[in-house]
Design an enzyme around this catalytic site. Structure first.
Site: not given
Ligand code: OKP
Ligand code: ZN
Length: 344
Positions: A160, A196, A198, A285
């Site tokens: 990110h 990932d 995200h 994840d």
């Molecule tokens: C980082 B990676 C939970 C919100 C979480 C951030 C996610 C970051 C992910 N309610 N927000 O890409 O695994």
């Molecule tokens: Zn992630």
């Protein structure tokens, strides 16, 4: 397969994370890396090497200098005003506001450089984040020197983090820095596959106008999921980089059956590109029991994912990203690496 690891990730150990309007125990915590380490030991993946120190030059190939200096001093500047707690931004650049002026004060700079409120900066964050880069670069160097594949057990994650922004638990973009290092070591084309859950908005942004580094990402659809403002299918690159950025946004509930086809498509695109080096942003994840994600991968699916990645058939650097179901995290990561090795 070699793995690269350093216990210095533990220096990034935030007390709280802002979740759903409350300060709660962080999802991104030191035990994540330790459980992955335990699992690669358990299966005897191969030697586990410490990182060497590459200094700042490789980081500055990818990140803005002012941003890097900010990260280096952010907590100290914060603590002079705010004391011993972790640093959080409380303000953002609004739509029509100035983004060409960097403020002087701690609060101002945090707001300028952060893109979310869920990524605390602690007294040890800089040390951990630079170690995480060194872990990736040590892996990169081994692959550049002829290893078929290396696993860089990076923590904190990186995908990110953009040229001059941090957020999403990420400060410095380990995968992007490694990809650029492959280029600087003579690779003409580098491909990055981000699996990932995200979208890897940081990696996308860094290479958006370039055709020498292909970025391909499968992730939860930004209309439903973090990081919300990046990851749509029509983000295809800019200028000479047009066509060299490829996003596969997928709906909540995606399982292996519906992931397989877009993954095959992604792998095909990467094979056609014929990269000299291949970087995998490896987040697990996508797992059904992940506490903050909504895909439905089962543990065996990670073996299949590893097999698919092996089909690219190029020198490969795995860079650890997300995965928050800490009890199963180690097994899921190892399954990708084992699936990969068995297919090689
Ligand atoms: C980082 B990676 C939970 C919100 C979480 C951030 C996610 C970051 C992910 N309610 N927000 O890409 O695994
Ligand atoms: Zn992630």
């Amino acid at each position: 397969m070699f793995a690269v690891y350093s216990q210095d990730h533990q220096y990034h150990n935030p007390r709280f994370e802002l979740v759903d309007g409350q300060f709660s125990p962080p999802f991104e915590h030191p035990r994540r890396a330790e459980t992955v380490l335990a699992q690669i030991r358990e299966i005897s993946l191969g030697h586990i090497l410490p990182p060497r120190d590459f200094g700042l030059s490789a980081i500055l190939r990818v990140h803005d200098e002012g941003f890097v200096r900010f990260l280096q001093t952010a907590w100290n500047e914060w603590s002079l005003v705010r004391g011993e707690g972790d640093a959080f931004p409380f303000t953002w650049i609004g739509r029509a506001m100035r983004r060409d002026k960097v403020p002087e004060t701690s609060d101002g700079k945090l707001g300028y450089y952060a893109f979310d409120a869920g990524t605390p900066i602690t007294s040890g964050t800089w040390r951990a984040a630079t170690t995480s880069v060194n872990v990736a670069l040590t892996g990169q160097e081994l692959v550049a020197k002829g290893e078929r594949a290396v696993f860089a057990l990076c923590r904190p994650p990186g995908h990110h983090a953009a040229r001059d922004c941090y957020g999403g638990y990420c400060f410095l973009n380990n995968a992007a820095i490694a990809a650029q290092a492959f280029r600087d070591a003579g690779a003409e084309r580098v491909a990055i596959l981000d699996v990932d859950y995200h979208h890897g908005n940081g990696t996308q942004e860094i290479f958006y106008d370039r055709r020498d580094i292909l970025f391909v990402s499968l992730h939860a659809h930004p209309r439903q999921e973090y990081p919300y403002f990046s990851g749509y299918e029509d983000e295809r690159g800019a200028g000479t980089g047009e066509g060299y950025n490829q996003n596969y946004p997928l709906p909540w509930g995606t399982d292996w059956t519906s992931y397989r086809e877009p993954l095959e498509d992604a792998i095909r695109a990467i094979r056609n590109y014929s990269p000299d080096a291949f970087v995998v942003s490896l987040g697990v994840d996508t797992f059904e029991k992940d506490p903050i994600c909504k895909f439905q991968f089962h543990k065996e699916d990670y073996l299949r994912l590893g097999e698919a990645i092996a089909r690219v058939n190029k020198p490969t650097l795995f860079v650890m990203e997300g995965g928050y179901a800490v009890d199963e995290l180690g097994l899921n990561v190892v399954n990708v690496l084992v699936g990969f090795e068995n297919a090689c």
